[in-house]
Motif scaffolding. Structure first.
Motif, PDB file in Angstrom:
ATOM      1  N   LEU A 289       0.818  -1.194   0.000  1.00 38.59           N
ATOM      2  CA  LEU A 289       0.000   0.000   0.000  1.00 38.59           C
ATOM      3  C   LEU A 289       0.862   1.258   0.000  1.00 38.59           C
ATOM      4  O   LEU A 289       1.758   1.410   0.825  1.00 38.59           O
ATOM      5  CB  LEU A 289      -0.906   0.009   1.242  1.00 38.59           C
ATOM      6  CG  LEU A 289      -1.720   1.286   1.494  1.00 38.59           C
ATOM      7  CD1 LEU A 289      -2.702   1.527   0.360  1.00 38.59           C
ATOM      8  CD2 LEU A 289      -2.437   1.202   2.841  1.00 38.59           C
ATOM      9  N   GLY A 290       0.571   2.166  -0.936  1.00 40.67           N
ATOM     10  CA  GLY A 290       1.212   3.475  -0.987  1.00 40.67           C
ATOM     11  C   GLY A 290       0.246   4.452  -1.614  1.00 40.67           C
ATOM     12  O   GLY A 290      -0.414   4.121  -2.602  1.00 40.67           O
ATOM     13  N   THR A 291       0.141   5.658  -1.050  1.00 34.59           N
ATOM     14  CA  THR A 291      -0.935   6.553  -1.472  1.00 34.59           C
ATOM     15  C   THR A 291      -0.487   7.914  -2.002  1.00 34.59           C
ATOM     16  O   THR A 291      -1.266   8.606  -2.628  1.00 34.59           O
ATOM     17  CB  THR A 291      -1.888   6.823  -0.297  1.00 34.59           C
ATOM     18  OG1 THR A 291      -1.211   7.620   0.687  1.00 34.59           O
ATOM     19  CG2 THR A 291      -2.398   5.538   0.316  1.00 34.59           C
ATOM     20  N   ASP A 292       0.734   8.365  -1.702  1.00 30.41           N
ATOM     21  CA  ASP A 292       1.182   9.722  -2.049  1.00 30.41           C
ATOM     22  C   ASP A 292       0.453  10.779  -1.221  1.00 30.41           C
ATOM     23  O   ASP A 292       0.362  11.935  -1.623  1.00 30.41           O
ATOM     24  CB  ASP A 292       1.012  10.007  -3.538  1.00 30.41           C
ATOM     25  CG  ASP A 292       1.978  11.069  -4.061  1.00 30.41           C
ATOM     26  OD1 ASP A 292       2.935  11.405  -3.360  1.00 30.41           O
ATOM     27  OD2 ASP A 292       1.748  11.575  -5.174  1.00 30.41           O
ATOM     28  N   TYR A 293      -0.089  10.401  -0.082  1.00 28.37           N
ATOM     29  CA  TYR A 293      -0.753  11.328   0.834  1.00 28.37           C
ATOM     30  C   TYR A 293       0.215  12.451   1.213  1.00 28.37           C
ATOM     31  O   TYR A 293       1.412  12.201   1.362  1.00 28.37           O
ATOM     32  CB  TYR A 293      -1.179  10.534   2.070  1.00 28.37           C
ATOM     33  CG  TYR A 293      -1.761  11.331   3.213  1.00 28.37           C
ATOM     34  CD1 TYR A 293      -3.132  11.488   3.348  1.00 28.37           C
ATOM     35  CD2 TYR A 293      -0.936  11.916   4.175  1.00 28.37           C
ATOM     36  CE1 TYR A 293      -3.673  12.202   4.416  1.00 28.37           C
ATOM     37  CE2 TYR A 293      -1.463  12.631   5.230  1.00 28.37           C
ATOM     38  CZ  TYR A 293      -2.836  12.774   5.340  1.00 28.37           C
ATOM     39  OH  TYR A 293      -3.358  13.480   6.401  1.00 28.37           O
ATOM     40  N   PRO A 294      -0.242  13.699   1.386  1.00 27.36           N
ATOM     41  CA  PRO A 294      -1.631  14.173   1.326  1.00 27.36           C
ATOM     42  C   PRO A 294      -1.927  14.981   0.058  1.00 27.36           C
ATOM     43  O   PRO A 294      -2.694  15.944   0.117  1.00 27.36           O
ATOM     44  CB  PRO A 294      -1.686  15.085   2.554  1.00 27.36           C
ATOM     45  CG  PRO A 294      -0.324  15.734   2.572  1.00 27.36           C
ATOM     46  CD  PRO A 294       0.636  14.705   2.025  1.00 27.36           C
ATOM     47  N   PHE A 295      -1.334  14.610  -1.064  1.00 28.90           N
ATOM     48  CA  PHE A 295      -1.404  15.465  -2.244  1.00 28.90           C
ATOM     49  C   PHE A 295      -2.496  15.027  -3.225  1.00 28.90           C
ATOM     50  O   PHE A 295      -2.903  13.859  -3.243  1.00 28.90           O
ATOM     51  CB  PHE A 295      -0.042  15.504  -2.928  1.00 28.90           C
ATOM     52  CG  PHE A 295       1.021  16.103  -2.039  1.00 28.90           C
ATOM     53  CD1 PHE A 295       0.807  17.317  -1.409  1.00 28.90           C
ATOM     54  CD2 PHE A 295       2.216  15.444  -1.814  1.00 28.90           C
ATOM     55  CE1 PHE A 295       1.768  17.879  -0.583  1.00 28.90           C
ATOM     56  CE2 PHE A 295       3.186  15.990  -0.988  1.00 28.90           C
ATOM     57  CZ  PHE A 295       2.960  17.211  -0.366  1.00 28.90           C
ATOM     58  N   LEU A 297      -2.576  14.299  -6.342  1.00 27.80           N
ATOM     59  CA  LEU A 297      -2.285  13.238  -7.300  1.00 27.80           C
ATOM     60  C   LEU A 297      -2.367  11.854  -6.661  1.00 27.80           C
ATOM     61  O   LEU A 297      -2.391  10.845  -7.343  1.00 27.80           O
ATOM     62  CB  LEU A 297      -0.898  13.452  -7.922  1.00 27.80           C
ATOM     63  CG  LEU A 297      -0.554  12.638  -9.166  1.00 27.80           C
ATOM     64  CD1 LEU A 297      -1.541  12.895 -10.291  1.00 27.80           C
ATOM     65  CD2 LEU A 297       0.874  12.940  -9.635  1.00 27.80           C
ATOM     66  N   GLY A 298      -2.455  11.802  -5.326  1.00 33.18           N
ATOM     67  CA  GLY A 298      -2.435  10.517  -4.638  1.00 33.18           C
ATOM     68  C   GLY A 298      -3.800   9.867  -4.518  1.00 33.18           C
ATOM     69  O   GLY A 298      -4.830  10.414  -4.924  1.00 33.18           O
ATOM     70  N   GLU A 299      -3.799   8.687  -3.903  1.00 32.11           N
ATOM     71  CA  GLU A 299      -5.044   7.941  -3.688  1.00 32.11           C
ATOM     72  C   GLU A 299      -5.858   8.641  -2.609  1.00 32.11           C
ATOM     73  O   GLU A 299      -5.420   8.756  -1.461  1.00 32.11           O
ATOM     74  CB  GLU A 299      -4.727   6.499  -3.275  1.00 32.11           C
ATOM     75  CG  GLU A 299      -5.961   5.622  -3.175  1.00 32.11           C
ATOM     76  CD  GLU A 299      -5.626   4.151  -2.952  1.00 32.11           C
ATOM     77  OE1 GLU A 299      -6.315   3.297  -3.542  1.00 32.11           O
ATOM     78  OE2 GLU A 299      -4.677   3.856  -2.192  1.00 32.11           O
ATOM     79  N   GLN A 300      -7.051   9.100  -2.950  1.00 31.06           N
ATOM     80  CA  GLN A 300      -7.837   9.920  -2.037  1.00 31.06           C
ATOM     81  C   GLN A 300      -8.518   9.110  -0.945  1.00 31.06           C
ATOM     82  O   GLN A 300      -8.841   9.645   0.119  1.00 31.06           O
ATOM     83  CB  GLN A 300      -8.877  10.722  -2.836  1.00 31.06           C
ATOM     84  CG  GLN A 300      -8.262  11.666  -3.863  1.00 31.06           C
ATOM     85  CD  GLN A 300      -7.298  12.663  -3.236  1.00 31.06           C
ATOM     86  OE1 GLN A 300      -7.714  13.534  -2.487  1.00 31.06           O
ATOM     87  NE2 GLN A 300      -6.005  12.530  -3.534  1.00 31.06           N
TER      88      GLN A 300
END
Length: 336
Positions: A289-295, A297-300
């Motif tokens: 799991l990886g989300t690119d939080y809190p931007f 382009l990431g997984e909301q």
């Protein structure tokens, strides 16, 4: 089920004003306005707006809790890499970011792990700071860019750093940055939409074809953003390797497809079919799991992509925490 997000960006509310101290506007600076906005400036120009969930550890914990995610593996924002800077100036910035990260881990040990940042324009100083991150600060590894100035990741100058990381068991997260072709793509956010996937493929190909992974079998590398375009163009890459080994296989004779079983990948690919392909091609043992939080382009909705997959409980457990714990070198009890 324990859920660990291995791709979660984090900054202090304030960091050293290196631009003012050294008279160089290329360093990113933060401005907090009277109307409650928080903006990063670089090169004297607006770069990005950020919010309190970029630095407030309890707010982040509360936001993640809404999605049943308990642990964040925090890393800095790539604009902070500053690989162009004088090495000791960059080290000063990196050390401040790493110290702040370590304090967050100390105060919230059940909810955070951390991967620091190092001034790779000086591999000697990068090794020094990597050792401090692991041995003194209690971090689990470091995040690096997809290239370091004019050096791709196969540059011989960088090999001692990778060798040290392998010896230390450090987790390495490769993140796209300073995207290729950005000057020729000024519109439509193309550096992020087109350049980022290409950057990750460049990084992977250099690690593979340059023999870095072959020479360092214990090196633990994760490619953010699902590996960019690398897993999805592996057929073309392999075909080039087979048909023109005189151009492609000059430094490593091993088939590049074999390294899909050596690299790690985060799960954020923004498309359920793409995630299914990633799992089919690389295996659940290599994805986390990886989300690119809190931007934006990431997984909301953190973990929504994995939840949509038709997997048994063991498969989901592997994606939500098993692979991450292996990559980080941590026991599950660390977050109990």
């Amino acid at each position: 089920m324990l859920k660990i997000d291995i791709h979660a960006h984090y900054l202090p509310r304030d960091w050293p004003d290196m631009a003012k101290k050294y008279g160089d506007d290329r360093f990113p600076v933060i401005h907090h306005t009277d109307d409650g906005r928080h903006r990063i400036y670089k090169d004297g120009k607006f770069f990005r707006e950020i919010w309190s969930n970029t630095w407030d550890p309890q707010q982040r914990i509360d936001e993640y809790a809404r999605f049943g995610v308990q642990v964040q593996v925090i890393s800095t924002v790539p604009v902070m890499f500053s690989y162009w800077a004088k090495p000791h100036h960059a080290l000063e910035l990196h050390a401040a970011l790493n110290d702040h990260m370590a304090e967050t881990l100390r105060t919230h040990p059940r909810h955070y792990a951390g991967i620091g940042t190092v001034p790779l324009q000086s591999p000697r100083l990068a090794i020094q700071e990597l050792e401090r991150c692991i041995d003194q600060l209690g971090l689990q590894g470091v995040q690096i860019g997809s290239h370091i100035g004019e050096w791709n990741l196969d540059a011989p100058e960088l090999f001692p750093f990778f060798e040290a990381a392998a010896d230390l068991g450090a987790a390495i997260l490769v993140h796209p940055w300073d995207m290729m072709g950005a000057e020729s793509m000024p519109k439509y956010w193309l550096p992020w939409l087109v350049g980022m996937p290409a950057e990750q493929s460049r990084a992977a190909c250099c690690l593979v074809f340059g023999g870095v992974l072959e020479r360092l079998p214990k090196l633990k590398v994760c490619l953010a953003h699902g590996g960019g375009s690398f897993p999805y163009t592996i057929g073309r890459i392999e075909h080039g390797f087979n048909m023109r080994p005189d151009l492609v296989a000059t430094d490593n004779p091993r088939n590049p497809r074999e390294y899909l079983e050596r690299l790690y990948f985060d799960s954020w690919v923004a498309d359920s079919r793409a995630l299914q392909y990633l799992l089919d091609t690389c295996g659940v043992e290599r994805v986390m799991l990886g989300t690119d939080y809190p931007f934006p382009l990431g997984e909301q909705v953190p973990g929504a992509g994995i939840d949509a997959m038709e997997l048994d409980d063991a498969g989901k457990a592997r994606l939500f925490h098993g692979t991450a714990l292996e990559w980080l070198g941590l026991p599950k009890s660390r977050f109990a």
